[in-house]
Design a protein around this motif. Structure first.
Motif, PDB file in Angstrom:
ATOM      1  N   TRP A 120       0.820  -1.208   0.000  1.00  0.00           N
ATOM      2  CA  TRP A 120       0.000   0.000   0.000  1.00  0.00           C
ATOM      3  C   TRP A 120       0.857   1.263   0.000  1.00  0.00           C
ATOM      4  CZ3 TRP A 120      -1.398  -4.142   3.231  1.00  0.00           C
ATOM      5  CH2 TRP A 120      -2.541  -4.827   2.805  1.00  0.00           C
ATOM      6  N   GLY A 121       2.174   1.102  -0.063  1.00  0.00           N
ATOM      7  CA  GLY A 121       3.079   2.251  -0.053  1.00  0.00           C
ATOM      8  C   GLY A 121       3.285   2.842   1.320  1.00  0.00           C
ATOM      9  N   SER A 122       2.940   2.091   2.336  1.00  0.00           N
ATOM     10  CA  SER A 122       3.044   2.570   3.709  1.00  0.00           C
ATOM     11  C   SER A 122       4.348   2.093   4.349  1.00  0.00           C
ATOM     12  CB  SER A 122       1.858   2.033   4.524  1.00  0.00           C
ATOM     13  OG  SER A 122       2.064   2.277   5.901  1.00  0.00           O
ATOM     14  N   PRO A 123       4.978   2.960   5.162  1.00  0.00           N
ATOM     15  CA  PRO A 123       6.179   2.524   5.878  1.00  0.00           C
ATOM     16  C   PRO A 123       5.851   1.830   7.196  1.00  0.00           C
ATOM     17  CG  PRO A 123       5.830   4.828   6.287  1.00  0.00           C
ATOM     18  CD  PRO A 123       4.738   4.378   5.340  1.00  0.00           C
ATOM     19  N   GLY A 124       4.561   1.655   7.500  1.00  0.00           N
ATOM     20  CA  GLY A 124       4.159   1.029   8.765  1.00  0.00           C
ATOM     21  C   GLY A 124       3.558   2.044   9.709  1.00  0.00           C
ATOM     22  N   ASN A 125       3.632   1.743  10.998  1.00  0.00           N
ATOM     23  CA  ASN A 125       2.976   2.571  12.017  1.00  0.00           C
ATOM     24  C   ASN A 125       3.845   3.677  12.587  1.00  0.00           C
ATOM     25  OD1 ASN A 125       0.516   1.249  11.908  1.00  0.00           O
ATOM     26  ND2 ASN A 125       1.208  -0.352  13.305  1.00  0.00           N
ATOM     27  N   THR A 126       5.022   3.906  12.049  1.00  0.00           N
ATOM     28  CA  THR A 126       5.887   4.957  12.580  1.00  0.00           C
ATOM     29  C   THR A 126       6.251   5.954  11.482  1.00  0.00           C
ATOM     30  OG1 THR A 126       7.858   3.639  12.135  1.00  0.00           O
ATOM     31  CG2 THR A 126       6.932   3.470  14.336  1.00  0.00           C
ATOM     32  N   THR A 127       6.292   7.216  11.866  1.00  0.00           N
ATOM     33  CA  THR A 127       6.771   8.256  10.956  1.00  0.00           C
ATOM     34  C   THR A 127       8.294   8.183  10.928  1.00  0.00           C
ATOM     35  OG1 THR A 127       4.876   9.682  11.356  1.00  0.00           O
ATOM     36  CG2 THR A 127       6.879  10.748  10.579  1.00  0.00           C
ATOM     37  N   ILE A 128       8.854   8.205   9.741  1.00  0.00           N
ATOM     38  CA  ILE A 128      10.308   8.091   9.592  1.00  0.00           C
ATOM     39  C   ILE A 128      10.862   9.449   9.175  1.00  0.00           C
ATOM     40  CG2 ILE A 128      12.172   6.980   8.303  1.00  0.00           C
ATOM     41  CD1 ILE A 128      10.211   4.594   7.929  1.00  0.00           C
ATOM     42  N   THR A 129      11.881   9.902   9.888  1.00  0.00           N
ATOM     43  CA  THR A 129      12.543  11.156   9.559  1.00  0.00           C
ATOM     44  C   THR A 129      14.001  10.868   9.228  1.00  0.00           C
ATOM     45  OG1 THR A 129      11.072  12.386  11.022  1.00  0.00           O
ATOM     46  CG2 THR A 129      13.112  13.479  10.376  1.00  0.00           C
ATOM     47  N   ILE A 130      14.418  11.314   8.059  1.00  0.00           N
ATOM     48  CA  ILE A 130      15.800  11.142   7.613  1.00  0.00           C
ATOM     49  C   ILE A 130      16.424  12.533   7.579  1.00  0.00           C
ATOM     50  CG2 ILE A 130      17.274  10.407   5.719  1.00  0.00           C
ATOM     51  CD1 ILE A 130      14.856   8.585   4.865  1.00  0.00           C
ATOM     52  N   THR A 131      17.582  12.689   8.238  1.00  0.00           N
ATOM     53  CA  THR A 131      18.243  13.992   8.302  1.00  0.00           C
ATOM     54  C   THR A 131      19.614  13.909   7.650  1.00  0.00           C
ATOM     55  OG1 THR A 131      17.112  14.427  10.390  1.00  0.00           O
ATOM     56  CG2 THR A 131      18.946  15.869   9.840  1.00  0.00           C
ATOM     57  N   LEU A 132      19.853  14.842   6.740  1.00  0.00           N
ATOM     58  CA  LEU A 132      21.153  14.953   6.072  1.00  0.00           C
ATOM     59  C   LEU A 132      21.866  16.200   6.595  1.00  0.00           C
ATOM     60  CD1 LEU A 132      20.123  14.190   2.383  1.00  0.00           C
ATOM     61  CD2 LEU A 132      21.108  12.607   4.032  1.00  0.00           C
ATOM     62  N   ASN A 133      23.096  16.050   7.008  1.00  0.00           N
ATOM     63  CA  ASN A 133      23.950  17.156   7.465  1.00  0.00           C
ATOM     64  C   ASN A 133      23.310  18.022   8.558  1.00  0.00           C
ATOM     65  OD1 ASN A 133      25.538  16.216   5.410  1.00  0.00           O
ATOM     66  ND2 ASN A 133      26.003  18.213   4.584  1.00  0.00           N
ATOM     67  N   ASN A 134      22.516  17.439   9.422  1.00  0.00           N
ATOM     68  CA  ASN A 134      21.866  18.160  10.525  1.00  0.00           C
ATOM     69  C   ASN A 134      21.011  19.326  10.067  1.00  0.00           C
ATOM     70  OD1 ASN A 134      22.768  16.635  12.741  1.00  0.00           O
ATOM     71  ND2 ASN A 134      24.743  17.667  12.675  1.00  0.00           N
ATOM     72  N   SER A 135      20.662  19.381   8.781  1.00  0.00           N
ATOM     73  CA  SER A 135      19.902  20.545   8.339  1.00  0.00           C
ATOM     74  C   SER A 135      18.756  20.208   7.385  1.00  0.00           C
ATOM     75  CB  SER A 135      20.828  21.560   7.667  1.00  0.00           C
ATOM     76  OG  SER A 135      21.432  20.990   6.532  1.00  0.00           O
ATOM     77  N   ARG A 136      18.899  19.205   6.607  1.00  0.00           N
ATOM     78  CA  ARG A 136      17.877  18.884   5.611  1.00  0.00           C
ATOM     79  C   ARG A 136      17.157  17.606   6.013  1.00  0.00           C
ATOM     80  NH1 ARG A 136      17.454  20.831   0.120  1.00  0.00           N
ATOM     81  NH2 ARG A 136      15.362  20.187  -0.396  1.00  0.00           N
ATOM     82  N   THR A 137      15.842  17.662   6.233  1.00  0.00           N
ATOM     83  CA  THR A 137      15.100  16.484   6.667  1.00  0.00           C
ATOM     84  C   THR A 137      14.084  16.056   5.615  1.00  0.00           C
ATOM     85  OG1 THR A 137      13.430  17.800   7.803  1.00  0.00           O
ATOM     86  CG2 THR A 137      15.313  17.080   9.109  1.00  0.00           C
ATOM     87  N   ILE A 138      13.890  14.748   5.555  1.00  0.00           N
ATOM     88  CA  ILE A 138      12.880  14.133   4.704  1.00  0.00           C
ATOM     89  C   ILE A 138      12.016  13.298   5.637  1.00  0.00           C
ATOM     90  CG2 ILE A 138      12.448  12.544   2.801  1.00  0.00           C
ATOM     91  CD1 ILE A 138      15.349  13.250   1.862  1.00  0.00           C
ATOM     92  N   THR A 139      10.712  13.543   5.621  1.00  0.00           N
ATOM     93  CA  THR A 139       9.788  12.849   6.517  1.00  0.00           C
ATOM     94  C   THR A 139       8.847  11.975   5.706  1.00  0.00           C
ATOM     95  OG1 THR A 139       9.882  14.711   8.031  1.00  0.00           O
ATOM     96  CG2 THR A 139       8.064  13.182   8.327  1.00  0.00           C
ATOM     97  N   ILE A 140       8.674  10.729   6.150  1.00  0.00           N
ATOM     98  CA  ILE A 140       7.731   9.802   5.534  1.00  0.00           C
ATOM     99  C   ILE A 140       6.650   9.539   6.582  1.00  0.00           C
ATOM    100  CG2 ILE A 140       7.447   7.566   4.417  1.00  0.00           C
ATOM    101  CD1 ILE A 140      10.595   7.701   4.056  1.00  0.00           C
ATOM    102  N   THR A 141       5.444   9.969   6.264  1.00  0.00           N
ATOM    103  CA  THR A 141       4.340   9.895   7.216  1.00  0.00           C
ATOM    104  C   THR A 141       3.883   8.464   7.437  1.00  0.00           C
ATOM    105  OG1 THR A 141       3.651  12.064   6.435  1.00  0.00           O
ATOM    106  CG2 THR A 141       2.059  10.839   7.765  1.00  0.00           C
ATOM    107  N   ARG A 142       3.666   8.104   8.696  1.00  0.00           N
ATOM    108  CA  ARG A 142       3.224   6.749   9.049  1.00  0.00           C
ATOM    109  C   ARG A 142       1.877   6.458   8.396  1.00  0.00           C
ATOM    110  NH1 ARG A 142      -0.098   6.043  13.787  1.00  0.00           N
ATOM    111  NH2 ARG A 142      -0.939   8.053  14.399  1.00  0.00           N
TER     112      ARG A 142
END
Length: 148
Positions: A120-142
């Motif tokens: 279903w394209g879902s990452p599961g029950n947790t929101t995932i946050t990926i941070t590059l160089n302590n400044s740029r974040t990418i969030t995948i909504t649970r």
């Protein structure tokens, strides 16, 4: 009295540049220096933005592939890059091999992160946050798998 060439401007035979010519040359030198300096300082920022956009695109690619398959697709991130997997088999990223290495000066802030998408394209029950160089974040909504 006839004059030719430089002597037309300066009848005494003294050569040289006019004030307007000197100002024009200094202006050109200032513009070229400003451009060179601005390009040299913005390379790290441009690399970070490019890598964040590339990672976002690859996450969306893995998500789309998972929604058209019966097995999960995942991207495993390390400090200096990431790899795309179909279940446990490495897969090629669009226009690349299975592994993408970050550009110079770009790294994953937190330790290793694995993002797995179900059918279903879902990452599961947790929101995932990926941070590059302590400044740029990418969030995948649970649950929904929304990637802005």
């Amino acid at each position: 009295m006839t004059t030719r060439g430089r002597n037309a401007i300066s009848p005494h035979g003294q050569g040289g540049f006019t004030l307007i010519e000197l100002v024009a040359v200094l202006l050109v030198i200032a513009i070229v220096s400003a451009l060179a300096l601005s390009r040299a300082t913005s390379t790290a920022t441009a690399n970070l933005a490019r890598e964040a956009d590339t990672l976002t695109g690859h996450l969306r690619y893995a998500q789309a592939r998972a929604m058209n398959d019966t097995v999960p697709w995942r991207i495993t991130l390390t400090g200096n890059g990431y790899t795309l997997f179909r279940n446990t088999t490495p897969q090629s990223l669009p226009g690349e091999t299975a592994t993408h290495s970050f550009a110079s000066g770009v790294s994953l802030t937190s330790g290793g992160v694995t993002v797995s998408f179900d059918r279903w394209g879902s990452p599961g029950n947790t929101t995932i946050t990926i941070t590059l160089n302590n400044s740029r974040t990418i969030t995948i909504t649970r649950n929904t798998g929304f990637i802005p």
